[in-house]
Scaffold this active site. Structure first.
Site, PDB file in Angstrom:
ATOM      1  N   SER A  94       0.864  -1.180   0.000  1.00  0.00           N
ATOM      2  CA  SER A  94       0.000   0.000   0.000  1.00  0.00           C
ATOM      3  C   SER A  94       0.892   1.217   0.000  1.00  0.00           C
ATOM      4  O   SER A  94       2.082   1.138   0.362  1.00  0.00           O
ATOM      5  CB  SER A  94      -0.882  -0.008   1.258  1.00  0.00           C
ATOM      6  OG  SER A  94      -1.483   1.246   1.485  1.00  0.00           O
ATOM      7  N   TYR A 117      -1.355  -0.642  11.035  1.00  0.00           N
ATOM      8  CA  TYR A 117      -1.432  -0.847   9.586  1.00  0.00           C
ATOM      9  C   TYR A 117      -0.131  -0.398   8.910  1.00  0.00           C
ATOM     10  O   TYR A 117       0.426  -1.127   8.083  1.00  0.00           O
ATOM     11  CB  TYR A 117      -2.619  -0.078   9.021  1.00  0.00           C
ATOM     12  CG  TYR A 117      -2.898  -0.363   7.563  1.00  0.00           C
ATOM     13  CD1 TYR A 117      -3.386  -1.605   7.176  1.00  0.00           C
ATOM     14  CD2 TYR A 117      -2.679   0.608   6.589  1.00  0.00           C
ATOM     15  CE1 TYR A 117      -3.657  -1.876   5.833  1.00  0.00           C
ATOM     16  CE2 TYR A 117      -2.954   0.338   5.251  1.00  0.00           C
ATOM     17  CZ  TYR A 117      -3.438  -0.899   4.879  1.00  0.00           C
ATOM     18  OH  TYR A 117      -3.699  -1.168   3.560  1.00  0.00           O
TER      19      TYR A 117
END
Length: 260
Positions: free
Chosen positions: A161, A174
């Protein structure tokens, strides 16, 4: 246009006649394959002729996606397992090989998140994010690499990501997991290259998927990209000539203003 069954949606993708055989004979395992980018990957890759194993913690949803893709040129198979469970991860690799006789490509796509300040982040939530987003890719890559070495090559694609390159508040677990995935991916690229195993990290920008929209309902969807676009970029990586590898690729929506 979308195909829908129950609460599972697979974005429509219709390859041209030439593309429909691009991945014929390839067997690909997609984790987190029952929703979002995983479902888009399953659709695009099976539409291009690959045999796709849809792995997901929710077996019912994985089977639903498989049923939606019955008319695709490639065959599909669903497996329910938790990527962070050692026995489950090893079993998924073994079942894929047993079902189709090979594992050519592993796509580590399964992911989760907890959005909250660090002082409110529970130990269990931190462990769950790390186990899914980082430990899972480690486990699956370990068992996949063992098979791919014996087979004389293969590919591992890790869905990271832009969270592996930048940071925003209230997402410490995350970010830590995705930076870890990027590091793991580059380490495996260096380690497995001599064995003819390609390893690529895909840094995806914002997509119109439940993973993002369910957590941020006020986000402007016009700034996000269709997950099929990212899936097509992954397909392009898979179909590169044998003598070429891309260790890292970033795929961004044109309207996303938070990344140069």
């Amino acid at each position: 246009m979308e195909k829908r069954l129950s609460n599972v949606t697979v974005s429509s993708y219709v390859p041209n006649p030439a593309e429909a055989r691009d991945l014929a004979g390839k067997t690909i395992l997609v984790t987190g394959g029952a929703s979002g980018l995983g479902a888009a990957l399953s659709h695009v890759l099976s539409s291009c002729g690959a045999n796709v194993v849809i792995g997901d913690i929710n077996l019912d949803k994985a089977q639903t996606v498989a049923s939606l893709l019955e008319s695709a040129p490639g065959k599909t198979h669903a497996i329910g397992f938790n990527v962070g469970d050692p026995a489950g991860a090893e079993g998924a690799i073994a079942e894929t090989i047993s079902r189709f006789g090979a594992l050519d490509v592993l796509i580590n796509n399964a992911g989760t998140d907890v959005t909250c300040p660090i002082d409110e982040l529970g130990d269990e939530d931190w462990d769950r994010v790390m186990r899914t987003n980082l430990y899972g890719p480690f486990l699956l890559s370990k068992h996949a690499a063992r098979h791919m070495k014996q087979a004389g090559g293969g590919q591992i694609i890790n869905i990271a990501s832009t969270a592996a390159k930048r940071a925003w508040p209230n997402a410490s677990a995350y970010h830590a997991s995705k930076w870890g995935v990027l590091g793991l991916s580059h380490a495996l690229h260096a380690e497995l290259r001599p064995h003819r195993i390609k390893v690529t990290a895909v840094l995806a920008g914002g997509m119109r998927t439940p993973f993002l929209l369910d957590r941020f309902p006020d986000i402007d969807v016009n700034t996000l990209q269709d997950p099929v676009n990212v899936a097509k970029a992954v397909k392009a990586v898979i179909t590169l000539p044998e003598q070429t590898v891309i260790p890292e690729i970033m795929v961004l929506p044109m309207q996303e203003s938070s990344w140069p």
